[in-house]
Design an enzyme around this catalytic site. Structure first.
Site, short mmCIF file in Angstrom:
data_model
loop_
_atom_site.label_atom_id
_atom_site.label_comp_id
_atom_site.label_asym_id
_atom_site.label_seq_id
_atom_site.Cartn_x
_atom_site.Cartn_y
_atom_site.Cartn_z
N LYS A 4 -32.10 26.56 -50.93
CA LYS A 4 -31.77 25.27 -50.47
C LYS A 4 -30.14 25.01 -50.24
CE LYS A 4 -35.51 22.65 -52.49
NZ LYS A 4 -35.90 21.31 -53.16
N ASP A 34 -35.87 15.22 -50.53
CA ASP A 34 -36.24 15.22 -51.82
C ASP A 34 -36.34 13.97 -52.52
OD1 ASP A 34 -37.28 17.73 -51.72
OD2 ASP A 34 -35.65 18.46 -52.53
#
Ligand code: ATR
Length: 288
Positions: free
Chosen positions: A79, A115
């Site tokens: 990420k 997220d």
């Protein structure tokens, strides 16, 4: 009457490509989720799972774009690399410096991070639990905890207490978030003296190796929400603890997974899918 093409191959168009990048990535449920969303909204797409070893993501993304890739999801441990590979980003991705969603903008990747939104939507919209003003215990201080902290604060939680096996990391995360009134740290060994919490969020990776964080039952009460950011076997130890502790709501991160995917899907296709049927399917499958 006209013939409706049944297979994507029947269509005389170039199918837009999407993919999840991770390492490993074989276990990912993202291809299944995005194909289900696409089917629901009659969007033609190809969605693959692509393994990219750490250090190789930027090159893999460049190849993917050259090959018709227009959107990517990114999972562990890539990420931060995904964020670095992008030339433009959303405000929330900039704050986190990690990305889970990329959009190809003709000559560069744009980074976003869905997220935190996924967690808040799952708790607030699917499970109808109001976090405003609540006292939250965050167990863990790694990337997963960091990824959802700003969204929790934006959602109006009252106080967040961060506890971690390595206390220095909890302090670092607390400093990073920069909200000393609402965010504090607590020693894991001393949680018995911390009182109880309205929500306990497990953001550790302990369950992935079959380990369990030793948490006292005194941190829960009969109204407490227990939420594990992971799902499946990795969440089972924490969820078993939460049931024994008598928590009112015991949830794993499957709903968050579906919601972060829906937010990515909306970013790519401009339409928000109905997450409920896909969530129900995943629950059915996870219960064997
Ligand atoms: P992620 O990106 O999944 O958050 P990470 O940044 O490596 O991964 O962080 C893992 C988190 O799980 C950390 O908070 C880690 O605690 P440490 O900072 O002390 O390493 C926590 N963790 C992992 N295994 C654990 C265990 N067996 N018991 C307690 N905490 C654990």
């Amino acid at each position: 009457m006209f013939e409706v093409p049944k297979l994507v191959d029947d269509l005389d168009v170039t199918i837009a490509r999407y993919a999840i990048f991770g390492h490993p990535v074989g276990h990912s449920k993202s291809p299944l989720i995005h194909r289900a969303f696409a089917h629901q909204l009659a969007v033609a797409l190809r969605y693959d799972a692509i393994d990219a070893a750490p250090g190789t993501l930027a090159a893999a993304l460049a190849r993917f774009a050259a090959d018709g890739g227009v959107g990517a999801n990114i999972t562990l441990p890539l990420k931060a690399e995904a964020f670095a590979a992008a030339r433009a980003c959303s405000a929330r991705a900039k704050r986190l410096e990690v990305a889970n969603t990329l959009v190809w903008r003709g000559d560069h990747w744009f980074a976003d991070n869905t997220d935190g939104e996924g967690l808040i939507r799952d708790i607030g919209e699917r499970h109808r639990i109001d976090l405003r003003g609540r006292r939250v215990l965050m167990v863990g201080a790694g990337g997963a905890a960091q990824g959802v902290l700003p969204a929790l604060l934006d959602a109006g939680v009252g106080k967040i207490t961060i506890t971690n096996r390595t206390p220095e990391r909890a302090d670092q995360l607390c400093d990073w978030i920069g909200d000393p009134v609402r965010v504090q740290t607590w020693y894991l060994d001393d949680l018995r003296r911390a009182g109880d919490f309205d929500a306990v969020i497990n953001a550790t990776s302990a369950g992935q190796s079959g380990a369990a964080v030793d948490l006292p039952f005194s941190i829960a009460n009969p109204r407490t929400l227990a939420y594990d950011l992971s799902y499946g076997q990795a969440a089972s130890g924490f969820l078993a603890w939460a049931k024994t502790a008598g928590c009112a709501y015991v949830l794993d991160g499957l709903g968050m997974l579906v919601e972060q995917a829906a937010a990515a899907f909306e970013l790519w296709h401009g339409e928000r899918p109905d997450t409920e049927p896909v969530y129900a399917q995943l629950i059915r499958e996870s219960h064997g």
